[in-house]
Design a protein around this motif. Structure first.
Motif, mmCIF file in Angstrom:
data_model
loop_
_atom_site.group_PDB
_atom_site.id
_atom_site.type_symbol
_atom_site.label_atom_id
_atom_site.label_comp_id
_atom_site.label_asym_id
_atom_site.label_seq_id
_atom_site.Cartn_x
_atom_site.Cartn_y
_atom_site.Cartn_z
ATOM 1 N N THR A 293 0.811 -1.218 0.000
ATOM 2 C CA THR A 293 0.000 0.000 0.000
ATOM 3 C C THR A 293 0.844 1.268 0.000
ATOM 4 O OG1 THR A 293 -0.216 -0.155 2.418
ATOM 5 C CG2 THR A 293 -1.985 -1.111 1.074
ATOM 6 N N GLU A 294 2.014 1.235 0.626
ATOM 7 C CA GLU A 294 2.865 2.427 0.614
ATOM 8 C C GLU A 294 3.342 2.732 -0.803
ATOM 9 O OE1 GLU A 294 3.946 4.898 2.808
ATOM 10 O OE2 GLU A 294 2.176 4.115 3.824
ATOM 11 N N LEU A 295 3.735 1.693 -1.530
ATOM 12 C CA LEU A 295 4.141 1.888 -2.915
ATOM 13 C C LEU A 295 2.970 2.392 -3.739
ATOM 14 C CD1 LEU A 295 6.232 1.616 -5.172
ATOM 15 C CD2 LEU A 295 5.544 -0.780 -5.418
ATOM 16 N N ALA A 296 1.795 1.842 -3.477
ATOM 17 C CA ALA A 296 0.601 2.263 -4.213
ATOM 18 C C ALA A 296 0.295 3.735 -3.961
ATOM 19 C CB ALA A 296 -0.590 1.394 -3.827
ATOM 20 N N VAL A 297 0.396 4.171 -2.727
ATOM 21 C CA VAL A 297 0.090 5.561 -2.389
ATOM 22 C C VAL A 297 1.050 6.510 -3.099
ATOM 23 C CG1 VAL A 297 0.157 7.265 -0.516
ATOM 24 C CG2 VAL A 297 -1.067 5.103 -0.203
ATOM 25 N N ARG A 298 2.340 6.198 -3.076
ATOM 26 C CA ARG A 298 3.320 7.053 -3.752
ATOM 27 C C ARG A 298 3.040 7.110 -5.257
ATOM 28 N NH1 ARG A 298 6.937 4.119 -0.475
ATOM 29 N NH2 ARG A 298 7.806 3.025 -2.299
ATOM 30 N N SER A 299 2.688 5.967 -5.817
ATOM 31 C CA SER A 299 2.426 5.905 -7.249
ATOM 32 C C SER A 299 1.181 6.703 -7.615
ATOM 33 C CB SER A 299 2.263 4.451 -7.694
ATOM 34 O OG SER A 299 3.424 3.705 -7.414
#
Length: 500
Positions: A293-299
């Motif tokens: 989810t952290e990668l998703a949020v940044r993306s």
């Protein structure tokens, strides 16, 4: 108004701000001729101002093309095509290689100009020019791979030889949001394939059109080639319509709104021409419950806020699986509050202005429509009172069935909605009339292969994150039945072909 040299007059910059002074380094002045015709700069149309969207102040003036300029330019381009198509493809590739090197030498100046005139942040402006350099490198290699075939014949002692011939002239009409990259995507390929290029840049970004043309013109002049191989016009709809109607241009590439793109396609079709269209996008990102989810949020932040939401590939719809909906949404709201809004040329700025005052007004109208259809503004939703065209990045909680969700609002507005199953998420993704780009975050192979398969996303670009946190991309830039990827611009047996 015209001149006999290959550069437009270098007037002293009257009342020039310090941040504008660098444009002298790329051959621009306070007033610039906006037509490159037969190796000469001229302009006999109206005088317009290029405006900095961060403060709506004039950067410089440009003399646009008249229809007479257009006709003169097209006659010269048609003559140049007879020369250019006879030059061996590897030699044409060498010219494109030199163009790439010339762009490298001015990369930061050109990137700064893109940022100043269009409004995207400096990193994106430099990145856009780098895209053209990369396309030059690709096209150089392609120039030695334009192979035909030897095909067996059913007749004894015969063979069939396949060879590819240039179309002649390719028309390129570009939009404000990528004022030079789209030219590169088209022109680099067209040139190595033996085609001359006629370019009409966006009316609101004429300086980057002129600056880019000066660099290419310098390479052509250095190699004693006709300047008309690249013919450029700054102008409005009148010039665009002339390109669409011109029988001397077998293929027209258009980037812009769906409404205008449809008009271009119809005009070109009426004369049995070929068109490449890159139009609207209403792109979705799906986040499954097993995702990072952290990668998703940044993306999502970059995909939705980058270029102030003015990319055809901007993320406009975020689909979150219901078990992680609140977790991801809360984190996204937190990072949105940290976005630095301001002058796109300043270090640390993540969100610059919308390109025009009209786009800022469209943002306000869009917010009103969203609220009238039950949308809940979670953050943003307001313009920023200033001299520039700044707005707050906005997140909206809304039903996927709302009519406004089916439209493309060219601004940093993100619609967030929840789903239960992958099947439901795919249905929501495919429920809009636009189909350009799409992405999914998951670690499960069975979801990945469903997503990229025939019952998955119906978009031309399909991204996914695999088990090893590597990005997969099905490379085809376009919409559903119209793939817009690398196009070899040739005619064979009086038919137009595209190779993917």
């Amino acid at each position: 108004m015209s001149e006999s040299s290959t550069t437009s007059p270098s007037y002293e910059m009257s009342s020039t701000k310090k941040e504008y002074e660098f444009i002298k380094e790329i051959g621009l002045g306070s007033r610039n001729l906006g037509c490159y015709v037969n190796g000469l700069w001229q302009g006999n149309g109206p005088v317009i101002s290029s405006v900095n969207p961060a403060n709506n102040q004039t950067i410089a003036e440009v003399v646009e093309a008249s229809i007479q300029d257009y006709e003169e330019g097209m006659r010269a381009c048609a003559e140049a095509a007879k020369i250019w198509m006879q030059i061996p493809a590897p030699k044409r590739g060498e010219i494109v290689r030199q163009i790439g090197d010339a762009l490298r030498a001015k990369l930061h100046y050109l990137g700064r100009l893109v940022s100043l005139e269009m409004g995207k942040i400096l990193a994106e402006g430099i990145g856009e020019v780098q895209e053209i350099i990369d396309m030059c490198d690709f096209a150089v290699g392609l120039s030695r791979q334009l192979n035909g075939s030897i095909i067996p014949s059913e007749r004894p002692n015969h063979m069939m030889l396949e060879t590819w011939n240039p179309l002649g002239i390719v028309g390129v009409i570009t939009a404000f949001n990528f004022p030079c990259a789209v030219l590169g995507w088209n022109a680099c390929i067209a040139l190595v394939c033996g085609n001359c290029v006629v370019w009409k840049g966006a009316p609101t970004t004429p300086l980057i059109t002129i600056a880019m043309t000066k660099i290419v013109a310098g390479v052509l002049e250095k190699n004693n080639l006709p300047g008309a191989i690249l013919t450029t016009f700054c102008g409005g709809a009148e010039i665009g319509q002339a390109i669409a109607e011109d029988n001397r241009i077998p293929l027209v590439s258009f980037t812009g709104s769906t409404k205008v793109g449809l008009m271009v396609q119809q005009i070109v079709n009426q004369r049995f021409g070929k068109s490449l269209l890159e139009l609207s996008g209403n792109n979705a990102i799906i986040v499954m419950d097993d995702a990072d989810t952290e990668l998703a949020v940044r993306s999502v932040l970059f995909a939705a806020v980058g270029t102030a939401g003015q990319r055809c590939t901007t993320c406009r719809r975020l689909l979150l699986q219901e078990s992680i909906y609140h977790k991801v949404l809360e984190r996204l709201l937190d990072v949105y509050k940290q976005v630095k809004i301001g002058n796109p040329l300043e270090k640390g700025t993540l969100l610059g202005p919308l390109h025009t005052r009209a786009l800022r007004e469209n943002f306000e109208k869009g917010i009103h429509k969203i609220k009238s259809q039950g949308g809940k503004i979670l953050t943003g939703g307001n313009v920023i009172e200033s001299e520039g065209n700044f707005v707050h990045p906005t997140i909206v909680e809304i039903s996927p069935n709302a009519d406004v969700v089916k439209e493309e609002l060219f601004a940093p507005v993100l619609y967030v909605m929840k789903f239960k199953s992958l099947k439901e998420a795919i249905e929501i993704n495919n429920s809009v009339p636009q189909g350009l780009s799409s992405s999914i975050f998951t670690h499960k192979p069975e979801i990945i292969f469903k997503w990229i398969g025939p019952q998955g996303s119906d978009c031309g670009i399909v991204n996914t994150l695999n088990l090893y946190n590597q990005l997969w991309e099905r490379i085809a830039f376009g919409t559903r039945n119209q793939l817009w990827v690398v196009n070899l611009l040739f005619a064979q047996n009086n038919r137009l072909w595209q190779l993917f």
